[in-house]
Design a protein around this motif. Sequence first.
Motif, PDB file in Angstrom:
ATOM      1  N   ASN A 120       0.814  -1.215   0.000  1.00 30.52           N
ATOM      2  CA  ASN A 120       0.000   0.000   0.000  1.00 30.52           C
ATOM      3  C   ASN A 120       0.848   1.266   0.000  1.00 30.52           C
ATOM      4  O   ASN A 120       0.780   2.070   0.918  1.00 30.52           O
ATOM      5  N   PRO A 121       1.651   1.456  -1.063  1.00 30.90           N
ATOM      6  CA  PRO A 121       2.368   2.727  -1.149  1.00 30.90           C
ATOM      7  C   PRO A 121       1.381   3.865  -1.345  1.00 30.90           C
ATOM      8  O   PRO A 121       0.307   3.654  -1.903  1.00 30.90           O
ATOM      9  N   PHE A 122       1.745   5.062  -0.845  1.00 28.14           N
ATOM     10  CA  PHE A 122       0.886   6.219  -1.074  1.00 28.14           C
ATOM     11  C   PHE A 122       1.022   6.635  -2.532  1.00 28.14           C
ATOM     12  O   PHE A 122       2.078   6.463  -3.126  1.00 28.14           O
ATOM     13  N   PRO A 123      -0.042   7.203  -3.104  1.00 30.98           N
ATOM     14  CA  PRO A 123       0.071   7.679  -4.490  1.00 30.98           C
ATOM     15  C   PRO A 123       0.929   8.945  -4.548  1.00 30.98           C
ATOM     16  O   PRO A 123       0.473  10.000  -4.958  1.00 30.98           O
ATOM     17  N   LYS A 124       2.142   8.824  -4.082  1.00 32.16           N
ATOM     18  CA  LYS A 124       3.106   9.917  -4.099  1.00 32.16           C
ATOM     19  C   LYS A 124       4.364   9.371  -4.764  1.00 32.16           C
ATOM     20  O   LYS A 124       4.402   8.216  -5.164  1.00 32.16           O
ATOM     21  N   SER A 125       5.396  10.201  -4.822  1.00 27.29           N
ATOM     22  CA  SER A 125       6.649   9.717  -5.393  1.00 27.29           C
ATOM     23  C   SER A 125       7.307   8.722  -4.436  1.00 27.29           C
ATOM     24  O   SER A 125       6.937   8.638  -3.257  1.00 27.29           O
ATOM     25  N   ILE A 126       8.265   7.971  -4.963  1.00 23.99           N
ATOM     26  CA  ILE A 126       8.994   7.002  -4.147  1.00 23.99           C
ATOM     27  C   ILE A 126       9.621   7.721  -2.951  1.00 23.99           C
ATOM     28  O   ILE A 126       9.504   7.289  -1.800  1.00 23.99           O
TER      29      ILE A 126
ATOM     30  N   GLY B 191     -14.114   5.602  -2.159  1.00 17.71           N
ATOM     31  CA  GLY B 191     -13.351   5.011  -3.247  1.00 17.71           C
ATOM     32  C   GLY B 191     -11.876   4.792  -2.927  1.00 17.71           C
ATOM     33  O   GLY B 191     -11.202   4.044  -3.621  1.00 17.71           O
ATOM     34  N   LEU B 192     -11.391   5.445  -1.870  1.00 16.85           N
ATOM     35  CA  LEU B 192      -9.976   5.273  -1.534  1.00 16.85           C
ATOM     36  C   LEU B 192      -9.746   3.914  -0.885  1.00 16.85           C
ATOM     37  O   LEU B 192     -10.557   3.453  -0.105  1.00 16.85           O
ATOM     38  N   SER B 193      -8.607   3.315  -1.208  1.00 15.86           N
ATOM     39  CA  SER B 193      -8.311   2.013  -0.620  1.00 15.86           C
ATOM     40  C   SER B 193      -8.092   2.167   0.883  1.00 15.86           C
ATOM     41  O   SER B 193      -7.374   3.053   1.332  1.00 15.86           O
ATOM     42  N   PRO B 194      -8.747   1.300   1.688  1.00 13.72           N
ATOM     43  CA  PRO B 194      -8.550   1.392   3.137  1.00 13.72           C
ATOM     44  C   PRO B 194      -7.096   1.143   3.513  1.00 13.72           C
ATOM     45  O   PRO B 194      -6.640   1.573   4.566  1.00 13.72           O
ATOM     46  N   GLY B 195      -6.358   0.472   2.641  1.00 12.59           N
ATOM     47  CA  GLY B 195      -4.945   0.215   2.889  1.00 12.59           C
ATOM     48  C   GLY B 195      -4.138   1.501   3.060  1.00 12.59           C
ATOM     49  O   GLY B 195      -3.169   1.530   3.805  1.00 12.59           O
ATOM     50  N   GLU B 198      -4.607   2.710   6.651  1.00 12.57           N
ATOM     51  CA  GLU B 198      -3.875   1.812   7.564  1.00 12.57           C
ATOM     52  C   GLU B 198      -2.376   2.058   7.455  1.00 12.57           C
ATOM     53  O   GLU B 198      -1.677   2.084   8.472  1.00 12.57           O
ATOM     54  N   ALA B 199      -1.887   2.231   6.215  1.00 12.19           N
ATOM     55  CA  ALA B 199      -0.452   2.437   6.028  1.00 12.19           C
ATOM     56  C   ALA B 199       0.005   3.665   6.795  1.00 12.19           C
ATOM     57  O   ALA B 199       1.029   3.653   7.478  1.00 12.19           O
ATOM     58  N   SER B 200      -0.771   4.735   6.692  1.00 12.87           N
ATOM     59  CA  SER B 200      -0.398   5.977   7.352  1.00 12.87           C
ATOM     60  C   SER B 200      -0.475   5.827   8.874  1.00 12.87           C
ATOM     61  O   SER B 200       0.448   6.223   9.593  1.00 12.87           O
ATOM     62  N   LEU B 201      -1.552   5.239   9.364  1.00 13.33           N
ATOM     63  CA  LEU B 201      -1.713   5.088  10.817  1.00 13.33           C
ATOM     64  C   LEU B 201      -0.643   4.174  11.391  1.00 13.33           C
ATOM     65  O   LEU B 201      -0.119   4.412  12.478  1.00 13.33           O
ATOM     66  N   ALA B 202      -0.298   3.125  10.628  1.00 17.67           N
ATOM     67  CA  ALA B 202       0.695   2.177  11.126  1.00 17.67           C
ATOM     68  C   ALA B 202       2.080   2.818  11.203  1.00 17.67           C
ATOM     69  O   ALA B 202       2.956   2.312  11.893  1.00 17.67           O
ATOM     70  N   LEU B 203       2.277   3.930  10.492  1.00 17.02           N
ATOM     71  CA  LEU B 203       3.555   4.636  10.584  1.00 17.02           C
ATOM     72  C   LEU B 203       3.595   5.579  11.784  1.00 17.02           C
ATOM     73  O   LEU B 203       4.590   6.251  12.017  1.00 17.02           O
ATOM     74  N   GLY B 204       2.471   5.640  12.507  1.00 15.51           N
ATOM     75  CA  GLY B 204       2.430   6.516  13.672  1.00 15.51           C
ATOM     76  C   GLY B 204       1.826   7.873  13.370  1.00 15.51           C
ATOM     77  O   GLY B 204       2.020   8.817  14.119  1.00 15.51           O
ATOM     78  N   ALA B 205       1.106   7.974  12.255  1.00 17.25           N
ATOM     79  CA  ALA B 205       0.406   9.225  11.965  1.00 17.25           C
ATOM     80  C   ALA B 205      -0.864   9.281  12.802  1.00 17.25           C
ATOM     81  O   ALA B 205      -1.456   8.251  13.104  1.00 17.25           O
ATOM     82  N   THR B 206      -1.273  10.493  13.182  1.00 15.46           N
ATOM     83  CA  THR B 206      -2.559  10.615  13.853  1.00 15.46           C
ATOM     84  C   THR B 206      -3.653  10.552  12.793  1.00 15.46           C
ATOM     85  O   THR B 206      -3.378  10.636  11.593  1.00 15.46           O
ATOM     86  N   TRP B 212      -5.585  14.651   6.571  1.00 20.03           N
ATOM     87  CA  TRP B 212      -5.125  15.887   5.953  1.00 20.03           C
ATOM     88  C   TRP B 212      -4.102  15.626   4.860  1.00 20.03           C
ATOM     89  O   TRP B 212      -4.110  16.263   3.822  1.00 20.03           O
ATOM     90  N   GLN B 213      -3.185  14.685   5.099  1.00 16.42           N
ATOM     91  CA  GLN B 213      -2.065  14.516   4.177  1.00 16.42           C
ATOM     92  C   GLN B 213      -2.219  13.347   3.210  1.00 16.42           C
ATOM     93  O   GLN B 213      -1.569  13.322   2.167  1.00 16.42           O
ATOM     94  N   ILE B 214      -3.025  12.371   3.563  1.00 12.85           N
ATOM     95  CA  ILE B 214      -3.168  11.206   2.672  1.00 12.85           C
ATOM     96  C   ILE B 214      -4.572  11.153   2.068  1.00 12.85           C
ATOM     97  O   ILE B 214      -4.740  11.064   0.856  1.00 12.85           O
ATOM     98  N   VAL B 215      -5.588  11.209   2.919  1.00 15.31           N
ATOM     99  CA  VAL B 215      -6.951  10.997   2.436  1.00 15.31           C
ATOM    100  C   VAL B 215      -7.420  12.152   1.546  1.00 15.31           C
ATOM    101  O   VAL B 215      -7.824  11.952   0.401  1.00 15.31           O
ATOM    102  N   LEU B 216      -7.325  13.391   2.068  1.00 14.47           N
ATOM    103  CA  LEU B 216      -7.874  14.520   1.320  1.00 14.47           C
ATOM    104  C   LEU B 216      -7.186  14.760  -0.036  1.00 14.47           C
ATOM    105  O   LEU B 216      -7.880  14.919  -1.036  1.00 14.47           O
ATOM    106  N   PRO B 217      -5.855  14.763  -0.088  1.00 16.52           N
ATOM    107  CA  PRO B 217      -5.231  14.984  -1.408  1.00 16.52           C
ATOM    108  C   PRO B 217      -5.685  13.961  -2.442  1.00 16.52           C
ATOM    109  O   PRO B 217      -5.866  14.290  -3.609  1.00 16.52           O
ATOM    110  N   ASN B 218      -5.899  12.733  -1.997  1.00 22.12           N
ATOM    111  CA  ASN B 218      -6.302  11.703  -2.945  1.00 22.12           C
ATOM    112  C   ASN B 218      -7.779  11.764  -3.288  1.00 22.12           C
ATOM    113  O   ASN B 218      -8.214  11.209  -4.288  1.00 22.12           O
ATOM    114  N   ALA B 219      -8.557  12.389  -2.408  1.00 25.96           N
ATOM    115  CA  ALA B 219      -9.988  12.503  -2.676  1.00 25.96           C
ATOM    116  C   ALA B 219     -10.319  13.788  -3.419  1.00 25.96           C
ATOM    117  O   ALA B 219     -11.468  14.012  -3.804  1.00 25.96           O
ATOM    118  N   LEU B 220      -9.301  14.627  -3.655  1.00 28.66           N
ATOM    119  CA  LEU B 220      -9.544  15.955  -4.218  1.00 28.66           C
ATOM    120  C   LEU B 220     -10.292  15.934  -5.558  1.00 28.66           C
ATOM    121  O   LEU B 220     -11.236  16.709  -5.737  1.00 28.66           O
TER     122      LEU B 220
END
Lengths: 276, 318
Positions: A120-126, B191-195, B198-206, B212-220
């Motif tokens: 599950n990489p983010f849709p960002k750059s590497i 439509g965004l993958s739940p993965g 999870e990826a962001s939260l598992a990295l210790g993101a709130t 703000w940084q993962i969900v919204l930009p991709n849902a824009l």
Amino acid sequence: MDDVSLPKVRLPEPAPEPSPGGAGAGEALLRTEGLSLWYGSARALHNITLGIPPHRVTAFIGPSGCGKSTLLRCFNRLNDLIDHVRIEGRVAIAGHDLYGPGVDAIELRKRVGMVFQKSNPFPKSIYENIAYALRLHGLRERRRLDEVVEQSLRGAALWDEVKDRLHRSALGLSGGQQQRLCIARAIAIQPDILLMDEPASALDPIATARIEDLILELKQRFTIVIVTHNMQQAARISDYTAFFYLGELIEFDTTRRVFTNPSQQQTEDYVTGRFG
Amino acid sequence: MTLHGRWEVGGGSRRGAAWSVLFTGATGLATALILAMLAVILVNVAWHGWPALSWRFVTAGTEADMFEVGKAGVFPMIFGTTARVILMTLFVIPVGVTTAIYLHEYAHTTSVLTRVIRTAVANLAGVPSIVFGLFGLGFFIHFLGDRLDLVLHPDNPKPIWGKPALLWASLTLAVMTLPVVIVATEEALRGLSPGLREASLALGATKLQTIWQIVLPNALPGILTGGILAVSRAAGEVAPLLFTGAAYYMAELPRSLTDQFMDLGYHVFVLSTQSPNLEQTRPILYGTVLVLLLLTFALNATAILVRARMRRRQRAAG
């Protein structure tokens, strides 16, 4: 990697080579005691007690629905996100109760990294995939970011393949490369423990072999817990193996014993392929 | 039916083929009818409206004469309609997106509150637009506006906030288009993958960092789709403006949010009902309708272009 100054818990020294019979007793880094978990009224884990030794690879095996992924997600409290989950018992890292009062799940997840079944990489750059993780931990200086991104990609055996396209989308990588990027992202923030939930189950044999080599390398630096459906994989890469069935821990021992001389009939039936 | 009979399908299929042809024909006819209606409207408006279009027409106001060809212009209406649509977008996007985030990322799906909000949103979408106009008059102008006047200008006998205004008209439109934005944003979030989360939260993101940084930009892009739909719906609406801000005639452009404004859609209504000589006014009427259509298309096209650019950038990298 040692010069990277990110917040980190000091680890106990690596355990001696696995001693037959005693599965890391006494020297466990991660320990559960009487851990039970319910989804609503359905009980997914029954009274699990086990200790995971540091700097070893511990494999969780068992048929689908046996609770191995659920248990894995107790270790970084990812189950917190699901409604109606109830937990009893204790999970502790180096003696600290993960579910105790005042424990911050966010802080915990910075010390317990996770790699998922579906990459599950983010849709960002590497580059940004890893920089995102580092910025979460307060690393902002461009030069340091560059350094740690490179170290992490090298650590995940991906650097040589992507060094010329760091700023291109991570989604352009192959499945195996994406999964190694996810590993790079997870190790970038230097967790103590790395949880892997069937990290190679969606990959072809060659990509799987690379991930397995990587895991063997990573155990020098991390304590690894891996969930796998692949019996050969567990036998190849793990030092300890826990066999789960219907939410219960049936057997936990060195991998060699579990695969050659298990003490439980159910374990023997499963590892020899008679069911599951 | 014998064993072989099952495979003798020739007899029945002729009737089936006839039905099939008939059905294909009917669906095709229905589609053609819709296209024909659209073509008649567009061609009719373009045909009659085009001669009225001139630089003067789109840059002049109605000071000289509102109903006479060669003297009347529609610039104040273009300005008013554009202003109210942009203002509405500024109000509706933040509120709609925040609501959708609450519904999709925070609320428990089974809770009573969530169900109440969802029902309210669905019902809001079905309310006739004139009712929104009345709501705007009652709530924004008389409830909010009158109180603002009491508090801010207690000595001023003339209402400043408690009267129809650009601000109130835009807010009324924002309330009206809220469901569109909420539904489109929720769709984008779903439509965004739940993965990813999870990826962001598992990295210790709130959760907030993740949203703000993962969900919204991709849902824009999905959120912008909601904005486009809202603009499409609002640009041509007249009923919600009747009591909340549109003016029959104004000598000057609105200078503040509390001023009234002239509006293209409302002007069409004015031209077709208030003209002393409808035959003479007709070219202006067509011209105004054409300008309204073009402005709506232009506003939509801008939003679609922005969305397309954003998608390209996202695909290229982060």
